[in-house]
Design a protein around this motif. Structure first.
Motif, PDB file in Angstrom:
ATOM      1  N   UNK A   1      28.185  43.635  58.011  1.00 38.88           N
ATOM      2  CA  UNK A   1      28.262  42.213  58.358  1.00 38.88           C
ATOM      3  C   UNK A   1      27.540  41.343  57.341  1.00 38.88           C
ATOM      4  N   UNK A   2      26.378  41.794  56.855  1.00 37.32           N
ATOM      5  CA  UNK A   2      25.696  41.021  55.810  1.00 37.32           C
ATOM      6  C   UNK A   2      26.573  40.956  54.559  1.00 37.32           C
ATOM      7  N   UNK A   3      27.178  42.093  54.191  1.00 41.97           N
ATOM      8  CA  UNK A   3      28.072  42.092  53.031  1.00 41.97           C
ATOM      9  C   UNK A   3      29.206  41.088  53.232  1.00 41.97           C
ATOM     10  N   UNK A   4      29.837  41.106  54.387  1.00 41.90           N
ATOM     11  CA  UNK A   4      30.969  40.229  54.698  1.00 41.90           C
ATOM     12  C   UNK A   4      30.505  38.766  54.729  1.00 41.90           C
ATOM     13  N   UNK A   5      29.356  38.512  55.353  1.00 44.74           N
ATOM     14  CA  UNK A   5      28.789  37.161  55.408  1.00 44.74           C
ATOM     15  C   UNK A   5      28.635  36.567  54.009  1.00 44.74           C
ATOM     16  N   UNK A   6      28.078  37.363  53.118  1.00 49.70           N
ATOM     17  CA  UNK A   6      27.815  36.857  51.766  1.00 49.70           C
ATOM     18  C   UNK A   6      29.118  36.629  51.010  1.00 49.70           C
ATOM     19  N   UNK A   7      30.113  37.437  51.277  1.00 48.93           N
ATOM     20  CA  UNK A   7      31.429  37.204  50.669  1.00 48.93           C
ATOM     21  C   UNK A   7      32.068  35.911  51.194  1.00 48.93           C
ATOM     22  N   UNK A   8      31.892  35.623  52.486  1.00 48.70           N
ATOM     23  CA  UNK A   8      32.394  34.360  53.039  1.00 48.70           C
ATOM     24  C   UNK A   8      31.673  33.183  52.388  1.00 48.70           C
ATOM     25  N   UNK A   9      30.350  33.291  52.276  1.00 45.31           N
ATOM     26  CA  UNK A   9      29.583  32.198  51.676  1.00 45.31           C
ATOM     27  C   UNK A   9      29.956  31.996  50.215  1.00 45.31           C
ATOM     28  N   UNK A  10      30.213  33.075  49.506  1.00 43.66           N
ATOM     29  CA  UNK A  10      30.659  32.956  48.113  1.00 43.66           C
ATOM     30  C   UNK A  10      32.006  32.254  48.031  1.00 43.66           C
ATOM     31  N   UNK A  11      32.929  32.605  48.936  1.00 43.11           N
ATOM     32  CA  UNK A  11      34.258  32.003  48.920  1.00 43.11           C
ATOM     33  C   UNK A  11      34.198  30.504  49.192  1.00 43.11           C
ATOM     34  N   UNK A  12      33.281  30.071  50.049  1.00 41.22           N
ATOM     35  CA  UNK A  12      33.213  28.658  50.427  1.00 41.22           C
ATOM     36  C   UNK A  12      32.276  27.834  49.551  1.00 41.22           C
ATOM     37  N   UNK A  13      31.148  28.427  49.138  1.00 44.61           N
ATOM     38  CA  UNK A  13      30.100  27.636  48.493  1.00 44.61           C
ATOM     39  C   UNK A  13      29.702  28.124  47.107  1.00 44.61           C
TER      40      UNK A  13
END
Length: 618
Positions: free
Chosen positions: A336-348
């Motif tokens: 989940x941390x890995x996925x979270x950081x990928x989401x944040x990278x995609x958006x911000x």
């Protein structure tokens, strides 16, 4: 005729082969579970019909849990209970003489109900008690609007058994319906299909059609309002908070889209967030369809909303594909941390994503140091025999798990790793996975096909952090370090250099104060940036930690720390500050504050701080 027989034989053979192909080590099996009394291989619950009344006057829940079950010629079915008053039980509508096992301080009591091999349904009439750990009953004064009382549940890891008699193991997945009766001025919401408005009579009906693990059954009752963000996302909160929450979480739909673009369709229909009173013990809890969140993430600038990305990511890693036992907890949180950081990278962007990852890396370093006398607790695959599974819910599972996956990504390449993860979630949707099952899947579907050698066993089964870890860098953090060094050298503050800093930059800046920093230095920084009065809870927490560490008492910071600890029940923040008091040999000061703050804490937070400070209630 022979051709037809041959064709039939080929069809049967193909069907059997297909069935055999589906059966892998990842297929859900009921493995030995240290933290549940249930015997699901003999008899297991499959669906819950919950019918309860929420009684605020007496602070109890009273009702009936009715289960559809499957049994393998069993003579009894065993459920988990803890601090519940079991009034009566039935099997297929007929009274059944239940037995309660010996009480265990971690597991509670086994509830044994006699059944026959034909039994398809059981029912338990019960009431909660004043010892029920999952429930927190809040007075109006403990809420944002200070008008009506509030109730919320927290089931992870093994607390659902304290408000519902259930087979409380993550490997058991059930669907559920619920009828919940509350005072008519309040609204009830659950981890299920939810109302958008209050009913006239205080009766609410819920349905969760996807099978979930028991720790994800959740209930909140309060004077709530709902505001949509998109047609499938929105927020619940008290009236004074709901507009702030809607504005803070306005990127929720973008997060869902980014997540789907990475790893496939969102399978839970709706993604809503409820902002709870500040005593909620976690940053967030990923209850399906309705994430429970702390108000401490509302900073006014969306700077702490990576928490929402984290809870959203759990819709794949955790809720969709679940750790089979609590020894495998890293499978939920590292992914989940890995996925979270990928989401944040995609958006911000990558800069912000790397800053979040680096703060986690710092947390991991501190956690490993804290376990120097218990190195086995730094393994990803844990052995929590005779321990509360809550003891394994720390930075090892989150941040070492993330670092393992990030190192894998760097080794095999992002394109291959993304394809692997997307297939992992799809193949194992609505099932549970052991660490050993994941390792086999990883070898078979990523490493061996690409002829890649990787030290998987060292990462998962050995303590510490392997040498081949990915190195995370951030230019913004390097700049924050230079700004701090410039201040230490010149004793002057150039506020213009920090006017566009994010929360992560401030946290890194404050965390890197040297041991030799003086109280005069802290006074200058506090006067320049008003850290003591920060409305950003993360910045305030790390500043208060440094104030305790360096014996700084300026700008009424002592009172602010006490107010913070009384108001906020988020375990991460609270434990960080009480650890600082203990490290600074100020346990008496900490206990004085804790005696005031403890009544505001959920049992999850109180359990941790009791252990930390050696508090015995006196």
């Amino acid at each position: 005729m022979k051709k037809q027989m041959l064709l039939c034989a080929l069809i049967i053979l193909a069907f059997n082969c297909a069935e055999e192909k589906k059966e892998t080590s990842m297929t859900p099996k009921y493995v030995e579970e240290l933290h549940s009394n249930a015997k699901p291989n003999e008899a297991v619950i499959k669906h819950l019909d919950l019918d309860i009344v929420v009684d605020f006057e007496n602070a109890i829940i009273d009702g009936t849990a009715t289960y559809k079950i499957e049994n393998n010629n069993a003579s009894e079915i065993v459920l988990d209970t803890k601090f519940l008053n079991i009034i009566s039980t039935e099997a297929d509508g007929k009274p059944a003489a239940f037995k309660l096992g010996t009480f265990d301080k971690q597991l509670g009591q086994a509830l044994r109900i006699p059944i026959s091999e034909e039994t398809k349904q059981i029912a338990i009439h019960y009431k909660t008690t004043n010892k029920t750990e999952a429930l927190q009953w809040l007075s109006p004064q403990q809420t944002a609007d200070k008008t009506h009382p509030f109730l919320f549940t927290q089931g992870q890891a093994i607390l659902t058994r304290t408000w519902i008699p259930i087979q409380d193991s993550p490997q058991i997945r059930i669907t559920y319906n619920a009828k919940v009766v509350v005072p008519k001025e309040l609204m009830a919401v659950m981890s299920a299909e939810n109302p958008k408005e209050k009913t006239a009579d205080g009766v609410y009906n819920f349905k969760m059609k996807q099978p979930i693990s028991p720790y994800l059954i959740a209930l909140a009752v309060g004077d709530l309002e709902y505001k949509p963000v998109s047609n499938r996302t929105g927020v619940y909160a008290e009236k004074s908070m709901v507009d702030k929450a809607q504005a803070e979480f306005s990127d929720m739909e973008k997060m869902v889209v980014a997540a789907e673009n990475l790893y496939g369709a969102y399978d839970w229909d709706q993604f809503d967030v409820i902002v709870l009173p500040p005593s909620f013990p976690f940053g967030g809890m990923e209850n399906p369809r309705l994430t429970f969140a702390t108000p401490t993430v509302i900073a006014g600038d969306k700077s702490l909303t990576s928490l929402i990305a984290h809870e959203l990511a759990h819709s794949w890693s955790g809720n969709l594909v679940t750790n089979a036992t609590w020894d495998d907890f890293w499978l939920n949180e590292g992914f989940t941390v890995y996925f979270e950081i990928r989401i944040m990278e995609a958006l911000y962007g990558k800069d912000r994503a790397n800053m979040i990852a680096l703060i986690g890396r710092q947390d991991l370093e501190e956690e490993v140091e804290g376990f120097k006398d218990e190195p086995d607790m730094t393994k990803l695959k844990l052995d929590l025999s005779d321990k509360n599974p809550d003891d394994g819910m720390n930075s090892i599972a989150y941040d070492k798990g993330y670092l393992f996956l990030r190192t894998l990504e760097d080794t095999v390449g992002r394109e291959k790793f993304d394809a692997f993860l997307k297939n992992y979630f799809k193949t194992n949707a609505f099932s549970t996975v052991t660490t050993e099952g994941f390792v086999e899947y990883l070898n078979s579907n990523l490493l061996e096909p690409n002829t890649i050698t990787f030290n998987v066993d060292e990462w998962i089964y050995q303590p510490g952090i392997p040498d081949n870890q990915s190195i995370i860098v951030s230019n913004k953090f390097e700049n924050a370090e230079k700004t701090l060094q410039s201040f230490l050298d010149t004793k002057s503050v150039d506020v213009s250099k920090t006017k566009d800093w994010t929360t992560q930059e401030w946290v890194h800046f404050i965390r890197n104060f040297p041991e030799t920093i003086t109280t005069d230095d802290l006074t200058r920084l506090d006067n320049a940036f008003n850290f003591t009065n920060s409305t950003n809870s993360h910045i305030a927490m790390v500043w208060y930690e440094q104030a305790i560490n360096h014996d700084y008492h300026g700008n009424s910071v002592d009172q602010k720390i006490e107010d913070f600890l009384i108001r906020v029940g988020r375990r991460w923040y609270v434990s960080t500050l009480f650890k600082a008091f203990k490290k600074a040999d100020k346990v008496d000061e900490a206990l004085a504050i804790y005696k005031k703050s403890r009544p505001n804490y959920h049992s999850v937070t109180a359990y941790t701080i009791d252990e930390l400070l050696g508090y015995d209630g006196k």
